[in-house]
Motif scaffolding. Sequence first.
Motif, PDB file in Angstrom:
ATOM      1  N   GLU A 178     -12.071   8.609   8.333  1.00 29.55           N
ATOM      2  CA  GLU A 178     -11.940   7.461   7.414  1.00 29.55           C
ATOM      3  C   GLU A 178     -11.999   6.113   8.132  1.00 29.55           C
ATOM      4  O   GLU A 178     -11.262   5.871   9.079  1.00 29.55           O
ATOM      5  CB  GLU A 178     -10.611   7.558   6.658  1.00 29.55           C
ATOM      6  CG  GLU A 178     -10.422   6.376   5.710  1.00 29.55           C
ATOM      7  CD  GLU A 178      -9.011   6.266   5.135  1.00 29.55           C
ATOM      8  OE1 GLU A 178      -8.284   7.267   5.116  1.00 29.55           O
ATOM      9  OE2 GLU A 178      -8.659   5.147   4.705  1.00 29.55           O
ATOM     10  N   ALA A 179     -12.887   5.240   7.646  1.00 27.41           N
ATOM     11  CA  ALA A 179     -12.939   3.870   8.176  1.00 27.41           C
ATOM     12  C   ALA A 179     -12.756   2.850   7.058  1.00 27.41           C
ATOM     13  O   ALA A 179     -12.465   1.683   7.313  1.00 27.41           O
ATOM     14  CB  ALA A 179     -14.252   3.618   8.895  1.00 27.41           C
ATOM     15  N   GLU A 223     -11.205  -7.033   4.435  1.00 21.51           N
ATOM     16  CA  GLU A 223     -11.017  -6.673   3.034  1.00 21.51           C
ATOM     17  C   GLU A 223     -11.868  -7.559   2.123  1.00 21.51           C
ATOM     18  O   GLU A 223     -12.066  -8.745   2.392  1.00 21.51           O
ATOM     19  CB  GLU A 223      -9.531  -6.766   2.648  1.00 21.51           C
ATOM     20  CG  GLU A 223      -8.683  -5.751   3.399  1.00 21.51           C
ATOM     21  CD  GLU A 223      -7.223  -5.744   2.929  1.00 21.51           C
ATOM     22  OE1 GLU A 223      -6.915  -5.006   1.984  1.00 21.51           O
ATOM     23  OE2 GLU A 223      -6.413  -6.478   3.511  1.00 21.51           O
ATOM     24  N   ARG A 232     -10.065  -1.214  -9.444  1.00 22.88           N
ATOM     25  CA  ARG A 232      -8.637  -1.413  -9.725  1.00 22.88           C
ATOM     26  C   ARG A 232      -8.307  -1.154 -11.191  1.00 22.88           C
ATOM     27  O   ARG A 232      -9.118  -1.441 -12.082  1.00 22.88           O
ATOM     28  CB  ARG A 232      -8.217  -2.854  -9.380  1.00 22.88           C
ATOM     29  CG  ARG A 232      -8.797  -3.422  -8.099  1.00 22.88           C
ATOM     30  CD  ARG A 232      -8.531  -2.570  -6.897  1.00 22.88           C
ATOM     31  NE  ARG A 232      -8.928  -3.233  -5.648  1.00 22.88           N
ATOM     32  CZ  ARG A 232      -8.935  -2.634  -4.470  1.00 22.88           C
ATOM     33  NH1 ARG A 232      -8.607  -1.357  -4.351  1.00 22.88           N
ATOM     34  NH2 ARG A 232      -9.278  -3.294  -3.382  1.00 22.88           N
ATOM     35  N   GLU A 289       0.865  -1.176   0.000  1.00 21.17           N
ATOM     36  CA  GLU A 289       0.000   0.000   0.000  1.00 21.17           C
ATOM     37  C   GLU A 289       0.902   1.226   0.000  1.00 21.17           C
ATOM     38  O   GLU A 289       1.403   1.625   1.043  1.00 21.17           O
ATOM     39  CB  GLU A 289      -0.882  -0.035   1.253  1.00 21.17           C
ATOM     40  CG  GLU A 289      -1.978   1.000   1.295  1.00 21.17           C
ATOM     41  CD  GLU A 289      -3.065   0.771   0.265  1.00 21.17           C
ATOM     42  OE1 GLU A 289      -3.224  -0.352  -0.236  1.00 21.17           O
ATOM     43  OE2 GLU A 289      -3.745   1.752  -0.064  1.00 21.17           O
ATOM     44  N   GLN A 317      -4.764  -7.152  -0.253  1.00 14.08           N
ATOM     45  CA  GLN A 317      -5.375  -6.876  -1.553  1.00 14.08           C
ATOM     46  C   GLN A 317      -4.673  -7.436  -2.783  1.00 14.08           C
ATOM     47  O   GLN A 317      -5.306  -8.059  -3.636  1.00 14.08           O
ATOM     48  CB  GLN A 317      -5.501  -5.359  -1.702  1.00 14.08           C
ATOM     49  CG  GLN A 317      -6.094  -4.924  -3.021  1.00 14.08           C
ATOM     50  CD  GLN A 317      -5.852  -3.446  -3.262  1.00 14.08           C
ATOM     51  OE1 GLN A 317      -5.873  -2.666  -2.327  1.00 14.08           O
ATOM     52  NE2 GLN A 317      -5.635  -3.082  -4.511  1.00 14.08           N
ATOM     53  N   ARG A 326       1.226  -1.414  10.030  1.00 16.03           N
ATOM     54  CA  ARG A 326       1.614  -0.093   9.528  1.00 16.03           C
ATOM     55  C   ARG A 326       2.639   0.509  10.486  1.00 16.03           C
ATOM     56  O   ARG A 326       2.350   0.682  11.672  1.00 16.03           O
ATOM     57  CB  ARG A 326       0.404   0.841   9.465  1.00 16.03           C
ATOM     58  CG  ARG A 326      -0.790   0.286   8.663  1.00 16.03           C
ATOM     59  CD  ARG A 326      -0.658   0.587   7.186  1.00 16.03           C
ATOM     60  NE  ARG A 326      -1.594  -0.201   6.398  1.00 16.03           N
ATOM     61  CZ  ARG A 326      -2.521   0.313   5.600  1.00 16.03           C
ATOM     62  NH1 ARG A 326      -2.648   1.614   5.492  1.00 16.03           N
ATOM     63  NH2 ARG A 326      -3.302  -0.474   4.882  1.00 16.03           N
ATOM     64  N   LEU A 384      -3.221   2.257  14.892  1.00 18.78           N
ATOM     65  CA  LEU A 384      -2.511   1.167  15.562  1.00 18.78           C
ATOM     66  C   LEU A 384      -1.405   0.731  14.618  1.00 18.78           C
ATOM     67  O   LEU A 384      -1.487   0.976  13.407  1.00 18.78           O
ATOM     68  CB  LEU A 384      -3.453  -0.020  15.801  1.00 18.78           C
ATOM     69  CG  LEU A 384      -4.597   0.200  16.791  1.00 18.78           C
ATOM     70  CD1 LEU A 384      -5.648  -0.887  16.630  1.00 18.78           C
ATOM     71  CD2 LEU A 384      -4.062   0.205  18.219  1.00 18.78           C
TER      72      LEU A 384
HETATM   73  O1  4AD Z   1      -6.957   3.088   3.214  1.00 15.08           O
HETATM   74  P1  4AD Z   1      -6.092   1.879   3.399  1.00 15.08           P
HETATM   75  O2  4AD Z   1      -4.638   2.089   3.545  1.00 15.08           O
HETATM   76  O3  4AD Z   1      -6.435   0.920   2.198  1.00 15.08           O
HETATM   77  C1  4AD Z   1      -5.822  -0.255   1.910  1.00 15.08           C
HETATM   78  O4  4AD Z   1      -4.965  -0.806   2.563  1.00 15.08           O
HETATM   79  C2  4AD Z   1      -6.421  -0.953   0.704  1.00 15.08           C
HETATM   80  N1  4AD Z   1      -5.403  -1.824   0.115  1.00 15.08           N
HETATM   81  C3  4AD Z   1      -7.627  -1.718   1.136  1.00 15.08           C
HETATM   82  C4  4AD Z   1      -8.297  -2.457   0.012  1.00 15.08           C
HETATM   83  O5  4AD Z   1      -8.761  -1.818  -0.926  1.00 15.08           O
HETATM   84  N2  4AD Z   1      -8.361  -3.779   0.089  1.00 15.08           N
HETATM   85  O6  4AD Z   1      -6.599   1.091   4.694  1.00 15.08           O
HETATM   86  C5  4AD Z   1      -7.933   0.669   4.782  1.00 15.08           C
HETATM   87  C6  4AD Z   1      -8.507   0.988   6.140  1.00 15.08           C
HETATM   88  C7  4AD Z   1      -8.549   2.473   6.495  1.00 15.08           C
HETATM   89  O7  4AD Z   1      -9.653   3.101   5.916  1.00 15.08           O
HETATM   90  C8  4AD Z   1      -8.641   2.440   8.003  1.00 15.08           C
HETATM   91  O8  4AD Z   1      -9.955   2.193   8.449  1.00 15.08           O
HETATM   92  C9  4AD Z   1      -7.796   1.216   8.333  1.00 15.08           C
HETATM   93  O9  4AD Z   1      -7.710   0.431   7.163  1.00 15.08           O
HETATM   94  N3  4AD Z   1      -6.472   1.618   8.768  1.00 15.08           N
HETATM   95  C10 4AD Z   1      -6.052   1.626  10.048  1.00 15.08           C
HETATM   96  N4  4AD Z   1      -6.678   1.296  11.191  1.00 15.08           N
HETATM   97  C11 4AD Z   1      -5.970   1.401  12.340  1.00 15.08           C
HETATM   98  N5  4AD Z   1      -4.679   1.779  12.404  1.00 15.08           N
HETATM   99  C12 4AD Z   1      -4.008   2.129  11.274  1.00 15.08           C
HETATM  100  N6  4AD Z   1      -2.725   2.502  11.343  1.00 15.08           N
HETATM  101  C13 4AD Z   1      -4.699   2.048  10.034  1.00 15.08           C
HETATM  102  N7  4AD Z   1      -4.348   2.278   8.749  1.00 15.08           N
HETATM  103  C14 4AD Z   1      -5.434   2.018   8.007  1.00 15.08           C
END
Ligand code: 4AD
Length: 434
Positions: A356-357, A229, A363, A169, A191, A212, A222
């Motif tokens: 954001e959630a 997903e 794609r 990502e 993904q 992350r 976190l």
């Molecule tokens: O927006 P993100 O980075 O999207 C992806 O990773 C895509 N590859 C997902 C996909 O399309 N399959 O992360 C998705 C969600 C965020 O909107 C948030 O809710 C959560 O993951 N998220 C976290 N939650 C807690 N702690 C963190 N450090 C987070 N980073 C992302």
Amino acid sequence: MIVPIFSRTYLATAISEISKSEGKTIKLRGWIAKKRTLKGKIFLVLRDSTGLVQTITDDKSKAYKTAEKITTESSAFIRGKVVKDPRAPGGYEVKVSDIHIVGLAETWPIARDTSAEFLRDIRHLSLRQRKTQLMLKVRAATFAAYHECMTGLGYMEHQSPSFTPTPGESGAETFEVKYFKDKAYLTQTWQLYAESMLPIMEKIYTVAPSFRADKSMTSRHLTEYWHAEVETAWQEFPELLGLMEYIVKFISEKVAKMCKKELIELGQDPKYFAKLPKFKRLKYRDAIAELKKDGFKVKFGDDLGTVEEKHLVAKRKIPMFITHYPTKLKAFYMKIDPKDKSVVFASDLMLPGIGEAIGSAERSTDFKDVKKRLLAAGEDPKVYEWYFDAVSKYGSVPHSGFGLGMERLVMWFTGADSVKDVIAYPRTPTRFTP
Ligand code: 4AD
Ligand code: MG
């Protein structure tokens, strides 16, 4: 058929069921959540996974000596008569006739003035606090509802590896780990592997930890979080939005039903979650215009921060999709809008009070374009060759997917102050113990 779960010796009435035994003597089992002595009576609040009940042991009872000896958080059987008492928290009390200590606890380290930091140091014990129990029950219901929703829609569960050769990502920080003689990354998303599964599964989902290495110490970050997903073949952007709304509503409705009591005790309104209004939709471009009008210093191309996100969604008090983000802001794998190349078919779901959630997108199946964007992001496209093969070179189809941060969703349901409160053992930049 009676399913053998608990051993016969330990069978007892669940605390949530005691109202059915008014006037009867029953056996309960659990842990002593609170102990108080007052005028020849010992009040023990007993906890099990289903609830709390106050028990009263009179100094005339043969159980009194044991009640004197028992300590907070000891495990025990308590036998007694159920009596109605409108003043009692659950409406009933138990007049104790017998107590049997199963595991006598040492002096409980938590008092009213215990610091928040120390509570996190002893999370293995502090998670027995009532509020945490309620939140973790809502969490469990959220996971159960998600699985029920996805299997109900005919999705198959797929697992991607956690050790990966690529970050996954772009934009998010990765944990590098030693992998024998090589360097690997801990996965940030399921993904990319999921996309390679579509030619054999078409509709797949997961819920798994994502990692992350973000140093942000916010209430919604976190370093290890649970990532729900979903990836769907033959799906374009409008249907992706509809599917996400359906899934969030399905989970919300189930949780409202399964955890009605817990939500009320947490000060939340289960009626709201049982019937969520239609989600709002707003294009990023319009969001920027609106923010400008509201006095924010933003322009097209700026990333929306927590403050901006919360502002937009708070005005509406309803979950809201922000769509069509600038191509430059978003990940390399998102499909560019053919009518406006400056934006991608991406959408983030904002929850009131959280921001954001969900992150989602249709794609791109154009690997030449993806390669260009990887290079621009400073990544080496060579390590993604397998990905180009899987989603672009050998029988590509339109497809879309999303990732939902489970802790952010549970935070919304429970009204928790932080994602750290809704996971048993939070991992943050400054903590990976206990
Ligand atoms: O927006 P993100 O980075 O999207 C992806 O990773 C895509 N590859 C997902 C996909 O399309 N399959 O992360 C998705 C969600 C965020 O909107 C948030 O809710 C959560 O993951 N998220 C976290 N939650 C807690 N702690 C963190 N450090 C987070 N980073 C992302
Ligand atoms: Mg995101």
